[in-house]
Scaffold this motif. Structure first.
Motif, PDB file in Angstrom:
ATOM      1  N   GLY A 145      13.113  64.343  38.743  1.00 12.15           N
ATOM      2  CA  GLY A 145      12.120  63.263  37.941  1.00 12.15           C
ATOM      3  C   GLY A 145      11.373  63.672  36.714  1.00 12.15           C
ATOM      4  O   GLY A 145      11.558  62.440  36.463  1.00 12.15           O
ATOM      5  N   LEU A 146      10.332  64.481  37.857  1.00  6.21           N
ATOM      6  CA  LEU A 146       9.883  65.111  36.465  1.00  6.21           C
ATOM      7  C   LEU A 146       9.919  65.185  35.099  1.00  6.21           C
ATOM      8  O   LEU A 146       9.644  64.598  34.501  1.00  6.21           O
ATOM      9  CB  LEU A 146       8.314  65.854  37.079  1.00  6.21           C
ATOM     10  N   ILE A 147      10.607  65.583  35.257  1.00  7.74           N
ATOM     11  CA  ILE A 147      11.491  66.426  34.011  1.00  7.74           C
ATOM     12  C   ILE A 147      12.132  65.267  33.258  1.00  7.74           C
ATOM     13  O   ILE A 147      12.238  65.926  32.102  1.00  7.74           O
ATOM     14  CB  ILE A 147      13.053  67.849  34.574  1.00  7.74           C
ATOM     15  N   GLN A 148      12.837  64.546  33.377  1.00  9.94           N
ATOM     16  CA  GLN A 148      13.901  63.819  33.364  1.00  9.94           C
ATOM     17  C   GLN A 148      12.968  62.451  32.906  1.00  9.94           C
ATOM     18  O   GLN A 148      12.535  62.580  31.671  1.00  9.94           O
ATOM     19  CB  GLN A 148      14.624  62.265  33.888  1.00  9.94           C
ATOM     20  N   VAL A 149      11.371  62.207  32.949  1.00 13.83           N
ATOM     21  CA  VAL A 149      10.264  61.660  32.609  1.00 13.83           C
ATOM     22  C   VAL A 149      10.026  62.202  31.332  1.00 13.83           C
ATOM     23  O   VAL A 149       9.199  62.090  30.811  1.00 13.83           O
ATOM     24  CB  VAL A 149       8.958  60.866  33.300  1.00 13.83           C
ATOM     25  N   ALA A 150       9.735  63.908  31.775  1.00 18.00           N
ATOM     26  CA  ALA A 150       8.894  64.528  30.637  1.00 18.00           C
ATOM     27  C   ALA A 150       9.763  64.574  29.477  1.00 18.00           C
ATOM     28  O   ALA A 150       9.492  64.826  28.323  1.00 18.00           O
ATOM     29  CB  ALA A 150       8.101  66.173  31.389  1.00 18.00           C
ATOM     30  N   GLU A 151      11.015  64.913  29.959  1.00 18.50           N
ATOM     31  CA  GLU A 151      11.734  64.350  28.675  1.00 18.50           C
ATOM     32  C   GLU A 151      11.778  63.129  27.849  1.00 18.50           C
ATOM     33  O   GLU A 151      11.848  63.631  26.655  1.00 18.50           O
ATOM     34  CB  GLU A 151      13.360  65.038  28.899  1.00 18.50           C
ATOM     35  N   LYS A 152      11.882  62.269  28.595  1.00 15.79           N
ATOM     36  CA  LYS A 152      11.850  60.760  27.637  1.00 15.79           C
ATOM     37  C   LYS A 152      10.542  60.765  26.517  1.00 15.79           C
ATOM     38  O   LYS A 152      10.248  59.655  25.495  1.00 15.79           O
ATOM     39  CB  LYS A 152      11.531  59.667  28.875  1.00 15.79           C
ATOM     40  N   ILE A 153       9.323  61.352  27.152  1.00 14.18           N
ATOM     41  CA  ILE A 153       8.132  61.177  26.398  1.00 14.18           C
ATOM     42  C   ILE A 153       7.709  62.469  25.424  1.00 14.18           C
ATOM     43  O   ILE A 153       6.605  62.377  25.160  1.00 14.18           O
ATOM     44  CB  ILE A 153       6.768  60.734  27.534  1.00 14.18           C
ATOM     45  N   GLY A 154       8.612  63.440  25.617  1.00 18.72           N
ATOM     46  CA  GLY A 154       8.700  64.083  24.385  1.00 18.72           C
ATOM     47  C   GLY A 154       7.643  65.125  24.622  1.00 18.72           C
ATOM     48  O   GLY A 154       7.353  66.218  24.138  1.00 18.72           O
TER      49      GLY A 154
END
Length: 171
Positions: free
Chosen positions: A128-137
């Motif tokens: 989940g953290l990786i998905q959000v980190a990717e989304k926010i660049g």
């Protein structure tokens, strides 16, 4: 009842704030799991499981450092926000260790099962953290979180492979 005394000064209203909150909770979780693994190591007499726990203690130390680097990429100091899921898993594991202390084989099986539960929680959180980190660049954070995820997945796989043997010993 949920206590919001630890929540950030303001409400969580965007992905960046969500990410920071969850990094703080994961930082707390890894610290709790590191402490719990120290306790598990003292109770464990199975050489294979003991070796796995020793290895994962060192990995957890690296994962904590990786999370501290994630805080750095965000321009923030590392901060712990209580991860109730982690606290609950540690509490359940401690309770089991007390109840199974007189049967080494059952205790060993329980330690492995407790560690497996922890790994599954960590895997879900890191994904989940990786998905959000990717989304926010936040690509620097993504790399660090992927390292942690890979270690957690490897540990979970080793535990899954070891469980049938531990179960057989309990017959």
């Amino acid at each position: 009842m949920v206590q919001l005394t630890e929540r950030p000064v303001s409400r969580i209203t965007n992905l960046q704030e969500k990410f920071v909150y969850e990094i703080c909770a994961m930082y707390d979780a890894e610290q709790r799991f590191w402490e719990a693994q120290q306790m598990m190591l003292q109770c464990c007499q199975n050489s294979q499981l003991k070796s796995l726990i020793e290895t994962h203690i060192r990995e957890t130390e690296q994962q904590i450092q990786n999370l501290e680097q994630v805080f750095n990429t965000l321009g923030q100091q590392p901060k712990r926000i209580t991860c109730d899921a982690a606290a609950g898993l540690v509490s359940d594991g401690q309770k089991f260790m007390l109840l199974a202390a007189e049967s080494q084989k059952i205790l060993t099986l329980g330690l492995a099962a407790a560690q497996a539960k922890v790994e599954q929680l960590e895997i879900a959180c890191y994904r989940g953290l990786i998905q959000v980190a990717e989304k926010i660049g936040k690509q620097d954070a993504v790399k660090l979180l992927q390292q942690n995820l890979q270690q957690e997945e490897q540990t979970a796989k080793k535990l899954e492979q070891h469980m049938p043997e531990l179960l057989k010993e309990c017959k």
